[in-house]
Structures are given as structure tokens and as C-alpha cells.
Write an enzyme that holds these catalytic residues in place. Structure first.
Site, PDB file in Angstrom:
ATOM      1  N   ALA A  68       4.395  11.297   5.170  1.00  0.00           N
ATOM      2  CA  ALA A  68       3.125  11.907   4.787  1.00  0.00           C
ATOM      3  C   ALA A  68       2.943  11.736   3.284  1.00  0.00           C
ATOM      4  O   ALA A  68       3.921  11.690   2.529  1.00  0.00           O
ATOM      5  CB  ALA A  68       3.117  13.388   5.157  1.00  0.00           C
ATOM      6  N   GLU A  69       1.709  11.629   2.851  1.00  0.00           N
ATOM      7  CA  GLU A  69       1.453  11.454   1.430  1.00  0.00           C
ATOM      8  C   GLU A  69       1.813  12.715   0.664  1.00  0.00           C
ATOM      9  O   GLU A  69       1.642  13.827   1.151  1.00  0.00           O
ATOM     10  CB  GLU A  69      -0.021  11.140   1.209  1.00  0.00           C
ATOM     11  CG  GLU A  69      -0.317   9.701   1.509  1.00  0.00           C
ATOM     12  CD  GLU A  69      -1.764   9.392   1.264  1.00  0.00           C
ATOM     13  OE1 GLU A  69      -2.357   8.778   2.154  1.00  0.00           O
ATOM     14  OE2 GLU A  69      -2.285   9.799   0.214  1.00  0.00           O
ATOM     15  N   CYS A 103      -4.945   8.568   8.192  1.00  0.00           N
ATOM     16  CA  CYS A 103      -4.364   8.291   9.516  1.00  0.00           C
ATOM     17  C   CYS A 103      -4.983   9.049  10.683  1.00  0.00           C
ATOM     18  O   CYS A 103      -5.249   8.449  11.725  1.00  0.00           O
ATOM     19  CB  CYS A 103      -2.879   8.600   9.494  1.00  0.00           C
ATOM     20  SG  CYS A 103      -1.945   7.444   8.540  1.00  0.00           S
ATOM     21  N   PHE A 104      -5.137  10.354  10.528  1.00  0.00           N
ATOM     22  CA  PHE A 104      -5.422  11.169  11.716  1.00  0.00           C
ATOM     23  C   PHE A 104      -6.654  10.709  12.493  1.00  0.00           C
ATOM     24  O   PHE A 104      -6.588  10.438  13.680  1.00  0.00           O
ATOM     25  CB  PHE A 104      -5.572  12.649  11.333  1.00  0.00           C
ATOM     26  CG  PHE A 104      -4.254  13.341  11.069  1.00  0.00           C
ATOM     27  CD1 PHE A 104      -3.063  12.674  11.252  1.00  0.00           C
ATOM     28  CD2 PHE A 104      -4.216  14.659  10.654  1.00  0.00           C
ATOM     29  CE1 PHE A 104      -1.839  13.303  11.023  1.00  0.00           C
ATOM     30  CE2 PHE A 104      -3.011  15.302  10.428  1.00  0.00           C
ATOM     31  CZ  PHE A 104      -1.823  14.622  10.604  1.00  0.00           C
ATOM     32  N   GLY A 139       0.810  -1.229   0.000  1.00  0.00           N
ATOM     33  CA  GLY A 139       0.000   0.000   0.000  1.00  0.00           C
ATOM     34  C   GLY A 139       0.834   1.266   0.000  1.00  0.00           C
ATOM     35  O   GLY A 139       1.982   1.268  -0.453  1.00  0.00           O
ATOM     36  N   TYR A 140       0.244   2.331   0.541  1.00  0.00           N
ATOM     37  CA  TYR A 140       0.876   3.648   0.568  1.00  0.00           C
ATOM     38  C   TYR A 140       2.165   3.653   1.380  1.00  0.00           C
ATOM     39  O   TYR A 140       3.056   4.456   1.123  1.00  0.00           O
ATOM     40  CB  TYR A 140      -0.079   4.684   1.180  1.00  0.00           C
ATOM     41  CG  TYR A 140      -1.040   5.263   0.184  1.00  0.00           C
ATOM     42  CD1 TYR A 140      -0.656   6.336  -0.618  1.00  0.00           C
ATOM     43  CD2 TYR A 140      -2.328   4.757   0.029  1.00  0.00           C
ATOM     44  CE1 TYR A 140      -1.525   6.880  -1.540  1.00  0.00           C
ATOM     45  CE2 TYR A 140      -3.205   5.298  -0.894  1.00  0.00           C
ATOM     46  CZ  TYR A 140      -2.804   6.363  -1.680  1.00  0.00           C
ATOM     47  OH  TYR A 140      -3.655   6.893  -2.593  1.00  0.00           O
ATOM     48  N   ARG A 173      -3.344  -5.024  -7.621  1.00  0.00           N
ATOM     49  CA  ARG A 173      -2.398  -4.037  -7.092  1.00  0.00           C
ATOM     50  C   ARG A 173      -0.953  -4.407  -7.449  1.00  0.00           C
ATOM     51  O   ARG A 173      -0.159  -3.566  -7.840  1.00  0.00           O
ATOM     52  CB  ARG A 173      -2.569  -3.927  -5.578  1.00  0.00           C
ATOM     53  CG  ARG A 173      -1.602  -2.969  -4.962  1.00  0.00           C
ATOM     54  CD  ARG A 173      -1.926  -2.684  -3.544  1.00  0.00           C
ATOM     55  NE  ARG A 173      -3.130  -1.897  -3.401  1.00  0.00           N
ATOM     56  CZ  ARG A 173      -3.496  -1.321  -2.254  1.00  0.00           C
ATOM     57  NH1 ARG A 173      -2.756  -1.470  -1.192  1.00  0.00           N
ATOM     58  NH2 ARG A 173      -4.586  -0.610  -2.183  1.00  0.00           N
ATOM     59  N   THR A 187       0.257   0.942  11.581  1.00  0.00           N
ATOM     60  CA  THR A 187      -0.023   1.624  12.845  1.00  0.00           C
ATOM     61  C   THR A 187      -0.997   0.758  13.626  1.00  0.00           C
ATOM     62  O   THR A 187      -2.057   0.403  13.136  1.00  0.00           O
ATOM     63  CB  THR A 187      -0.635   2.997  12.591  1.00  0.00           C
ATOM     64  OG1 THR A 187       0.295   3.719  11.798  1.00  0.00           O
ATOM     65  CG2 THR A 187      -0.887   3.740  13.880  1.00  0.00           C
ATOM     66  N   PRO A 237      -7.760  -0.734   9.236  1.00  0.00           N
ATOM     67  CA  PRO A 237      -8.790   0.315   9.226  1.00  0.00           C
ATOM     68  C   PRO A 237      -9.565   0.337  10.539  1.00  0.00           C
ATOM     69  O   PRO A 237      -9.395  -0.554  11.378  1.00  0.00           O
ATOM     70  CB  PRO A 237      -9.710  -0.112   8.071  1.00  0.00           C
ATOM     71  CG  PRO A 237      -9.499  -1.579   7.920  1.00  0.00           C
ATOM     72  CD  PRO A 237      -8.108  -1.864   8.372  1.00  0.00           C
TER      73      PRO A 237
HETATM   74  C1  UDX Z   1      -0.120  12.246   8.305  1.00  0.00           C
HETATM   75  C2  UDX Z   1       1.164  12.555   9.104  1.00  0.00           C
HETATM   76  O1  UDX Z   1       1.679  13.821   8.691  1.00  0.00           O
HETATM   77  C3  UDX Z   1       2.199  11.461   8.887  1.00  0.00           C
HETATM   78  O2  UDX Z   1       3.324  11.706   9.694  1.00  0.00           O
HETATM   79  C4  UDX Z   1       1.585  10.116   9.257  1.00  0.00           C
HETATM   80  O3  UDX Z   1       2.488   9.080   9.006  1.00  0.00           O
HETATM   81  C5  UDX Z   1       0.300   9.895   8.471  1.00  0.00           C
HETATM   82  O4  UDX Z   1      -0.601  10.966   8.660  1.00  0.00           O
HETATM   83  P1  UDX Z   1      -0.897  12.537   5.780  1.00  0.00           P
HETATM   84  O5  UDX Z   1      -2.216  11.995   6.205  1.00  0.00           O
HETATM   85  O6  UDX Z   1      -0.297  11.998   4.525  1.00  0.00           O
HETATM   86  O7  UDX Z   1       0.204  12.296   6.927  1.00  0.00           O
HETATM   87  O8  UDX Z   1      -1.054  14.098   5.563  1.00  0.00           O
HETATM   88  P2  UDX Z   1      -0.664  15.478   6.275  1.00  0.00           P
HETATM   89  O9  UDX Z   1       0.208  16.230   5.366  1.00  0.00           O
HETATM   90  O10 UDX Z   1      -0.186  15.287   7.636  1.00  0.00           O
HETATM   91  O11 UDX Z   1      -2.073  16.239   6.285  1.00  0.00           O
HETATM   92  C6  UDX Z   1      -3.202  15.750   6.994  1.00  0.00           C
HETATM   93  C7  UDX Z   1      -4.409  16.656   6.834  1.00  0.00           C
HETATM   94  O12 UDX Z   1      -4.266  17.856   7.583  1.00  0.00           O
HETATM   95  C8  UDX Z   1      -4.673  17.102   5.395  1.00  0.00           C
HETATM   96  O13 UDX Z   1      -6.071  17.030   5.162  1.00  0.00           O
HETATM   97  C9  UDX Z   1      -4.185  18.528   5.368  1.00  0.00           C
HETATM   98  O14 UDX Z   1      -4.806  19.291   4.371  1.00  0.00           O
HETATM   99  C10 UDX Z   1      -4.551  18.984   6.770  1.00  0.00           C
HETATM  100  N1  UDX Z   1      -3.742  20.117   7.256  1.00  0.00           N
HETATM  101  C11 UDX Z   1      -2.390  19.984   7.416  1.00  0.00           C
HETATM  102  C12 UDX Z   1      -4.353  21.331   7.594  1.00  0.00           C
HETATM  103  O15 UDX Z   1      -5.579  21.471   7.478  1.00  0.00           O
HETATM  104  N2  UDX Z   1      -3.585  22.343   8.092  1.00  0.00           N
HETATM  105  C13 UDX Z   1      -2.252  22.236   8.269  1.00  0.00           C
HETATM  106  O16 UDX Z   1      -1.630  23.211   8.727  1.00  0.00           O
HETATM  107  C14 UDX Z   1      -1.634  21.021   7.912  1.00  0.00           C
END
Ligand code: UDX
Length: 458
Positions: free
Chosen positions: A163-164, A275-276, A13-14, A41, A131, A92
Site C-alpha cells: 500500500a502507498e 487500485c481499488f 512506477g509506484y 522519470r 495487476t 489503467p
Molecule cells: C491498496 C491495497 O491496500 C494494497 O494492498 C494494494 O496493493 C493497492 O491498493 P493503497 O491504494 O495504497 O493500497 O491504499 P490503502 O491504504 O489500501 O487505502 C485505500 C483507500 O481506502 C484510501 O483512500 C483510504 O483513505 C481508504 N480507507 C482505508 C478508508 O476510507 N477507510 C479505511 O478503514 C481504510
């Protein structure tokens, strides 16, 4: 060719794909194989069009594939051959039973552990890359050692922080690599073996080791902290809009304090990505399981503000457009959860689009990379939704534009042309604060940024 070490990654995956491509690129003496049960894939990983888009990934895969990087569906063979096995399957949020909607669904992960046990015929180092909830390494070890065979499995935790959109850069120059292990002789030896692989290209002071539980927990906490920063600044946007303060100015002033730092303070329609939300829910579930309700509610607040921010955005649109969106045409600029990716998982654009459809607005969705996913995300909804990549065509005849994703291309459009082609009065809702609001106002738009005073002609 004889390789020094054989590495396997289960899950293409990613995380698994790019991470293994980087290891193969930096360690030509290692044979790196990535396996997945998903034949399609793997076919894509072996083709000219990779299943994920990441700047720089194509070049690395092209240079290493067939040399020391291999993609395959032969899991059994892969397990037998490898000394080090990374597990990077998806975990998930669980959708059923106990912990539904919160806990991590570990079925793929457990299946993988059982497969490793079934096919392994020599000692292996198992590296958790997915994770996972804290203490999963323990469960992994129990599954792996649950029979009387002589084979020893040493489980390490090595969470991925990439991060992506910046995966290759993050893998090449990570802030840190974290490796958790047991403190036993074998644990430390396995840990050192993994350290040596990363040390090929990463300065040793950035390779941090810890006990295995700290490592597992750090990943959840790191994501929770990042998301918390976004929710913190987003909660302030609501207040700014009431008080004529400007969130960008506030974020700048606050972020200049070196203790706070200026990154990740961009106000938005909310965070998305795979992730978040998942990781915070996981953290919350974990706290509740240990009876830590106050701690759980604290982190839950981060998600609550994120939901509130998306809803608030739609209510702002509704209020600005005379309390009805029925039959009005709204163009969404962007659908990906952030720029430079086609990924739409948990994208705030999904819930905003759904809410706008509930208000009976007609949607036109534009995005340079994410339209295929957008179609899937909004499948089966009752409403008019059209998809057009070209932003000029997409905005033609619309009543409003709403920026969902901070793609650079939306900054440089000819907005005079856009304005002339739209229904009047024309509205812009900038959910990412990327546009030149003053100029748009001068062109004739009614402009609604996030966390800043609106600029209207009424
Ligand atoms: C995140 C973590 O950064 C990474 O370390 C972890 O391994 C996986 O999750 P990712 O989901 O790829 O990575 O994206 P990220 O760049 O962190 O952005 C997450 C979200 O927050 C996006 O929707 C982005 O638009 C939003 N964001 C980010 C904001 O709204 N404001 C900001 O200042 C930064």
C-alpha cells in the site's frame, strides 16, 4: 563486479521502483535494473529527488543505487542481460472501445511482451507484477512463444500487495508473498527460483505458491474485499446519521469479533487510490464476460456506495449551510487519497471539489504533499480555486472547513485561532473523523462528522 543473478524490472512506477529497491537492498549479489520509456522519470530516480514519496525509500535507494541497483532507459540492453524480468507497467482502466471504463487497458503491457520477445536471446523467467485480468499470463505466454525460436519463457504471476505510504514496511515484512506458476517441471523450477530471492528476507511460511490463475485472481479479490469493507462501514454511516448511532462505536463493537477484525473499518468520504476502483471494475468486467451478472452487480455495489458517499458528503454540506454554497468559501484540508502520500489518483477530494464548484463555492485547497497533483486534477475547471499549503492561511476568511485526508497535522492545529479567522457561523465537516469534535463545538464551530450526530449551535 560479478553478480550472481541479473534482474530487470520494466516499469519504474509506484510498484516497480520500491519493490526493486528492496530486492537490491536485501540481495546484494543480484544486479537489479529498472527501466522505463519515460526518460524524465528515470532521470528523477537517478537524482536526489525521487519521483515518488515513500517513508524509508530514499535511504534504501541511496544505499543501493550505483552498487547493485540501476535505473535506465536502455530496455533492449536490460532485456538481453537479465535472467528474470519483472513486468510492472501500468494497466489503467481502458477508456475506449469494448470494455471502455471497465476493462484493463493492456496496450503497454502487450508492447512490453513484444519487446521482451524481440530482444531476448536466451531463456528468461517473466514475472507479472502489474495487476492484470485473470488469464493474462496465458496471453503473455502466447505472445512470447509465437515464433519458432528456441528461447523458452516461463511466465509467473507475483502480484504486489503493498500500500502507498507504507510501501517499504509492506515490502520488508509482507503478510504474504504470492507466486503463481504452471505446475510443469519448468514452471515449478522458475517458481522456486523466485521463492529463493524472496526467502532472503521473508520467512518461508509467508511465501505462498499457487496455480497461476489463482494468483492473478487473488490480487483482484484482495482489493475488492478491502474496498468492500470500506463501503460496508460507509453505508452504515448514512444510517448512523439518521438514528443518532455513532459509527466509531459500531465499528469498534463489530470489529472486536475476531472473525471480522478491526482493520479497514474507518468511515470516510470514500476510498481512493490507483487500485481499488480499477481492480473492482476489472473484476466486474470479467464476471460479465463469463455471464455472471449477479456476481458482477454484487461487486459493482461496492463502487456505487463509494460514489454515493462522496455525493452524500456534499449534500450534507449544502443542507447544513442553509442550502446554498454559492459564493461561500470552503477550505479543503487535504487532497491526497490518504495520508502520507502526495498521490491524488481517484482521491475522493477530486469529485468533492468538482461538486462544490458546481455549487459555485469558492475553494481553497491545502495539503502538505499533494498540491501539485491537485492543480493538475482541477485544471480547466470553471470556478475559483486557490492552493495554499499553510492550513492557517488556507482557512483564513472561509465559511467552512472540510477534512478530505487524515493528515496528522490537521489534528494538532490551533483551532481557536482558525475559528477566529473564519467567517461566522463557522462550519467543520470532518470527512475522516480525525478531529476532536466536542472541543471544536465548544470553541464555537458547527461540527459535522461522518456517521455521528452533528454538533450545532442552532
Ligand atoms: C491498496 C491495497 O491496500 C494494497 O494492498 C494494494 O496493493 C493497492 O491498493 P493503497 O491504494 O495504497 O493500497 O491504499 P490503502 O491504504 O489500501 O487505502 C485505500 C483507500 O481506502 C484510501 O483512500 C483510504 O483513505 C481508504 N480507507 C482505508 C478508508 O476510507 N477507510 C479505511 O478503514 C481504510
Amino acid at each position: 563486479m560479478k553478480f550472481e543473478k541479473s534482474i530487470l524490472c520494466i516499469g519504474a512506477g509506484y510498484v516497480g521502483g520500491p519493490t526493486m529497491a528492496m530486492i537490491a537492498h536485501k540481495c546484494p549479489d543480484c544486479k537489479v535494473t529498472v527501466v522505463d520509456i519515460d526518460k524524465e522519470r528515470i532521470r528523477q530516480w537517478n537524482s536526489d529527488v525521487l519521483p515518488i514519496y515513500e517513508p524509508g525509500l530514499d535511504e534504501i535507494v541511496k544505499a543501493t543505487r550505483g552498487r547493485n541497483l540501476f535505473f535506465s532507459t536502455e530496455i533492449e540492453k536490460g532485456i538481453k542481460e537479465a535472467e528474470i524480468i519483472f513486468v510492472s507497467v501500468n494497466t489503467p482502466t481502458k477508456l475506449f472501445g469494448a470494455g471502455a471504463g471497465m476493462a484493463a487497458d493492456l496496450q503497454y503491457w502487450e508492447k512490453t511482451a513484444r519487446q521482451i520477445k524481440r530482444y531476448a536471446d536466451a531463456d528468461k523467467i517473466i514475472v507479472e507484477k502489474s495487476t492484470l485480468p485473470v488469464k493474462t499470463a496465458l496471453a503473455m505466454e502466447r505472445i512470447l512463444t509465437s515464433s519458432d525460436n528456441e528461447i523458452h519463457f516461463e511466465v509467473l504471476s507475483n502480484p504486489e500487495f503493498l500500500a502507498e505510504g507504507t510501501a517499504i514496511k509492506d515490502l520488508e515484512e509482507p503478510d504474504r508473498v504470492l507466486i503463481g506458476s504452471k505446475e510443469t517441471d519448468r514452471g515449478v523450477r522458475a517458481r522456486d527460483e523466485l521463492v529463493e530471492i524472496y526467502a532472503t528476507w521473508i520467512p518461508r511460511e509467508r511465501i505462498v505458491t499457487s496455480n497461476i490463475w489463482s494468483s492473478e485472481l487473488s490480487k483482484l479479490v484482495a482489493n475488492a474485499f478491502l474496498a468492500q469493507r470500506i463501503s460496508s462501514i460507509n453505508s452504515v454511516t448514512a444510517l448512523c446519521e439518521k438514528t443518532d448511532a455513532d459509527v466509531t462505536e459500531v465499528a469498534r463493537a463489530v470489529g472486536m469479533d475476531s472473525r471480522v477484525g478491526n482493520k479497514f473499518l474507518k468511515a470516510s468520504i470514500g476510498f481512493g487510490g490507483s487500485c481499488f476502483k480499477k481492480d473492482i471494475l476489472n473484476l466486474v468486467y470479467l464476471c460479465r464476460q463469463y455471464g455472471l451478472d449477479e456476481v458482477a452487480s454484487y461487486w459493482e455495489g461496492v463502487i456505487r456506495i463509494n460514489e454515493y458517499q462522496k455525493d452524500r458528503f456534499v449534500l450534507t454540506m449544502l443542507g447544513a449551510m442553509f442550502n446554498t454554497l454559492a459564493g461561500k468559501r470552503v477550505c479543503l484540508f487535504g487532497f491526497a487519497f490518504k495520508a502520507d502520500t502526495g498521490d491524488t489518483r481517484e482521491s475522493p477530494a477530486i469529485s468533492i471539489a468538482k461538486r462544490l464548484i458546481e455549487e459555485r463555492a469558492e475553494l481553497v485547497i491545502s495539503d502538505p504533499k499533494a498540491l501539485k497533483n491537485a492543480v493538475k486534477d482541477l485544471e480547466g475547471l470553471d470556478g475559483t480555486v486557490r492552493y495554499m499549503e499553510d492550513p492557517y492561511e488556507a482557512s483564513y476568511g472561509c465559511d467552512a472547513l472540510a477534512v478530505m485526508t487524515e493528515w496528522g497535522l490537521y489534528k494538532d492545529l490551533d483551532y481557536e485561532r482558525v475559528y477566529r479567522s473564519m467567517a461566522q457561523p463557522a462550519f467543520i465537516f470532518d470527512g475522516r473523523n480525525i478531529l476532536d469534535h466536542k472541543r471544536l463545538f465548544e470553541i464555537g464551530f458547527n461540527v459535522f462528522p461522518i456517521g455521528k450526530p452533528a454538533l450545532t449551535h442552532f
